[in-house]
Design a protein around this motif. Sequence first.
Motif, PDB file in Angstrom:
ATOM      1  N   TRP A 182     -43.264  21.800 -23.478  1.00 47.83           N
ATOM      2  CA  TRP A 182     -43.500  22.186 -22.100  1.00 47.83           C
ATOM      3  C   TRP A 182     -42.699  22.549 -21.350  1.00 47.83           C
ATOM      4  CZ3 TRP A 182     -46.676  25.378 -24.923  1.00 47.83           C
ATOM      5  CH2 TRP A 182     -48.004  24.981 -25.614  1.00 47.83           C
ATOM      6  N   ALA A 183     -41.992  21.388 -20.588  1.00 48.29           N
ATOM      7  CA  ALA A 183     -41.003  21.630 -20.229  1.00 48.29           C
ATOM      8  C   ALA A 183     -40.266  22.437 -20.000  1.00 48.29           C
ATOM      9  CB  ALA A 183     -40.379  20.138 -19.727  1.00 48.29           C
ATOM     10  N   TRP A 184     -39.495  22.678 -21.744  1.00 47.94           N
ATOM     11  CA  TRP A 184     -38.892  23.864 -21.945  1.00 47.94           C
ATOM     12  C   TRP A 184     -38.889  25.441 -21.484  1.00 47.94           C
ATOM     13  CZ3 TRP A 184     -38.077  23.164 -27.758  1.00 47.94           C
ATOM     14  CH2 TRP A 184     -37.372  21.937 -28.278  1.00 47.94           C
ATOM     15  N   LEU A 185     -40.160  25.257 -20.925  1.00 47.82           N
ATOM     16  CA  LEU A 185     -40.745  26.718 -20.527  1.00 47.82           C
ATOM     17  C   LEU A 185     -39.436  27.242 -19.089  1.00 47.82           C
ATOM     18  CD1 LEU A 185     -44.243  26.887 -21.479  1.00 47.82           C
ATOM     19  CD2 LEU A 185     -42.414  27.743 -22.601  1.00 47.82           C
ATOM     20  N   ILE A 186     -39.569  25.966 -18.884  1.00 44.60           N
ATOM     21  CA  ILE A 186     -38.911  26.126 -17.172  1.00 44.60           C
ATOM     22  C   ILE A 186     -37.136  27.114 -17.582  1.00 44.60           C
ATOM     23  CG2 ILE A 186     -37.345  25.214 -15.572  1.00 44.60           C
ATOM     24  CD1 ILE A 186     -39.291  22.624 -16.047  1.00 44.60           C
ATOM     25  N   ALA A 187     -36.883  27.048 -18.164  1.00 46.49           N
ATOM     26  CA  ALA A 187     -35.867  27.383 -18.396  1.00 46.49           C
ATOM     27  C   ALA A 187     -35.745  29.239 -19.138  1.00 46.49           C
ATOM     28  CB  ALA A 187     -35.132  26.998 -20.041  1.00 46.49           C
ATOM     29  N   LEU A 188     -37.313  29.241 -19.326  1.00 45.42           N
ATOM     30  CA  LEU A 188     -37.284  30.945 -20.101  1.00 45.42           C
ATOM     31  C   LEU A 188     -36.865  31.906 -19.064  1.00 45.42           C
ATOM     32  CD1 LEU A 188     -40.716  31.057 -21.247  1.00 45.42           C
ATOM     33  CD2 LEU A 188     -38.749  30.723 -22.442  1.00 45.42           C
ATOM     34  N   PRO A 189     -37.148  31.642 -17.464  1.00 46.84           N
ATOM     35  CA  PRO A 189     -36.536  32.999 -16.560  1.00 46.84           C
ATOM     36  C   PRO A 189     -34.980  33.277 -16.096  1.00 46.84           C
ATOM     37  CG  PRO A 189     -37.656  31.152 -15.650  1.00 46.84           C
ATOM     38  CD  PRO A 189     -38.085  30.552 -16.846  1.00 46.84           C
ATOM     39  N   LEU A 190     -34.044  31.383 -16.398  1.00 44.16           N
ATOM     40  CA  LEU A 190     -32.897  31.148 -16.262  1.00 44.16           C
ATOM     41  C   LEU A 190     -31.700  32.139 -17.316  1.00 44.16           C
ATOM     42  CD1 LEU A 190     -30.788  29.761 -15.745  1.00 44.16           C
ATOM     43  CD2 LEU A 190     -30.840  27.732 -16.498  1.00 44.16           C
ATOM     44  N   ALA A 191     -33.205  31.682 -18.665  1.00 49.34           N
ATOM     45  CA  ALA A 191     -32.314  32.267 -20.327  1.00 49.34           C
ATOM     46  C   ALA A 191     -32.382  33.895 -19.660  1.00 49.34           C
ATOM     47  CB  ALA A 191     -32.930  31.969 -21.306  1.00 49.34           C
ATOM     48  N   GLY A 192     -33.473  35.001 -19.620  1.00 47.20           N
ATOM     49  CA  GLY A 192     -33.496  35.800 -19.304  1.00 47.20           C
ATOM     50  C   GLY A 192     -32.581  37.197 -18.393  1.00 47.20           C
TER      51      GLY A 192
END
Length: 110
Positions: A48-58
């Motif tokens: 679930w920690a990978w979800l932190i990367a969502l805003p950065l990726a988008g």
Amino acid sequence: MPRLYTSFAEFWPFYLREHSKASTRALHYVGTSLVMAIGVAAVVSGRWAWLIALPLAGYTFAWIAHFGVEKNRPATFTYPLWSLAADFKIWGLWLSGRLGAELDKAGVAR
């Protein structure tokens, strides 16, 4: 002063015009595709920690597109939720091959 939109239907043609260049849209597709891949990977793996990367990726790809290619201010700053919804809508229309008609309706030259 930016125009105030009161519905997503009013906002959508504006969003398309703000993404008038094919390279702007392509960078958005890369970012949204990464968001989807990271999201699915996080759910499947339980990391679930990978979800932190969502805003950065988008947002990284979107903002490069707006500031570097389109030379405009991202709609996210004024309309964050509609902009997010429109990003997924444009991505879905692109994937399904139905984006051209929407661009035509909004007056975006292709």
